[in-house]
Motif scaffolding. Sequence first.
Motif, short mmCIF file in Angstrom:
data_model
loop_
_atom_site.label_atom_id
_atom_site.label_comp_id
_atom_site.label_asym_id
_atom_site.label_seq_id
_atom_site.Cartn_x
_atom_site.Cartn_y
_atom_site.Cartn_z
N GLY A 146 0.82 -1.21 0.00
CA GLY A 146 0.00 0.00 0.00
C GLY A 146 0.85 1.26 0.00
O GLY A 146 0.59 2.21 -0.74
N ILE A 149 2.54 1.77 -3.47
CA ILE A 149 1.68 2.35 -4.50
C ILE A 149 1.78 3.88 -4.47
O ILE A 149 1.86 4.55 -5.51
N TRP A 282 -7.23 7.32 -6.41
CA TRP A 282 -7.36 5.87 -6.28
C TRP A 282 -6.17 5.24 -5.59
O TRP A 282 -6.30 4.21 -4.91
N ARG A 283 -5.00 5.84 -5.72
CA ARG A 283 -3.81 5.28 -5.07
C ARG A 283 -3.95 5.33 -3.56
O ARG A 283 -3.63 4.36 -2.86
N THR A 285 -6.75 5.46 -1.92
CA THR A 285 -7.83 4.54 -1.55
C THR A 285 -7.33 3.10 -1.52
O THR A 285 -7.62 2.34 -0.59
N THR A 286 -6.56 2.72 -2.54
CA THR A 286 -6.00 1.36 -2.59
C THR A 286 -5.06 1.12 -1.42
O THR A 286 -5.06 0.06 -0.79
N LEU A 290 -5.20 -1.84 1.53
CA LEU A 290 -4.09 -2.75 1.80
C LEU A 290 -3.58 -2.62 3.22
O LEU A 290 -3.27 -3.62 3.89
#
Length: 306
Positions: A146, A149, A282-283, A285-286, A290
């Motif tokens: 995470g 990213i 989105w990064r 959020t992803t 994670l």
Amino acid sequence: MPDASASRHPSPAGMPVAGFALLAAVTLFWGVNWPGMKIVLGEVSPWWFRTICLAVGGSALLAISGLSGNRLRVPTIDLWPLMLCGVFNMVGWHLFSAYGLTLVPAGRASIIAFTMPVWAALFAIPVLRDRVSLPVFAGLGLGMAGLGILIGHDMSVLGAAPVGALMMLGAAVSWGFGTVLFKRFNWQTPVATIIGWQLLLASIPVGIGALVLEPLPDLAVLSTPAIIAFAYVLIFPMVFCQWAYFKIVSMFPAVYAAIGVLAVPVVGVCSSLLLLGEPVGWRETTALVLVCLAIFMVLILPKLRG
């Protein structure tokens, strides 16, 4: 005596609920701390900012410890470990992070700083002779994925400002090693007293550096947002969180305590969006998903199984 046996570590299922409550509080307060520090460092130079933080935080913790009935005198057996841990947990962490934060965005700075669990997990193997289980490795991998990213997206930015990135990485390594050292020693002194003295003693070399390298700050001209942010940094991250984190370390194995604060950079990124206007996409959020999975695997799933 060193805490060198992995068999002495409790399983997550047997860990106290109070420890998890402290982890949640530390995650929130330290996360919001990053945009707060960014605001203050826009008006106060790094050495003086850290000198004030260390001196006020240390004095407050010692006062609280004394009023709580704890002894403030440190026995001889704790003096060397106290100074050694203070070099990494206080001097190294606070100076590297303050300078790094002036060079990179607050949210991203928090992400780099909280690669700390990787270093803590690695240092714990030779220093504490910890045997890290498969779920811990898996959780560590998810959490770092995470963070990766977010960091990967900013590699071009970091390449343009490598000093800031290296400063934040230095802060992470210093804090990770300091966390493992703190766990290694069998302290005879209450946690609040230990951390209070570490903070206060660290303010001496940092204060000398401030006097030599930077002019005296004029705190009377600080803006209202800077004053509010400074008050927040001193009360919550510097007093409560410093005590709470090392209380957590004394309750949990070092790697569990380190992984438990992996969510801090997610809070840091989100609070930086709200307070500083730094973007969240989105990064982020992803990364949040994670990191939450990592915490679930390491701290919650074993408790449910137990």
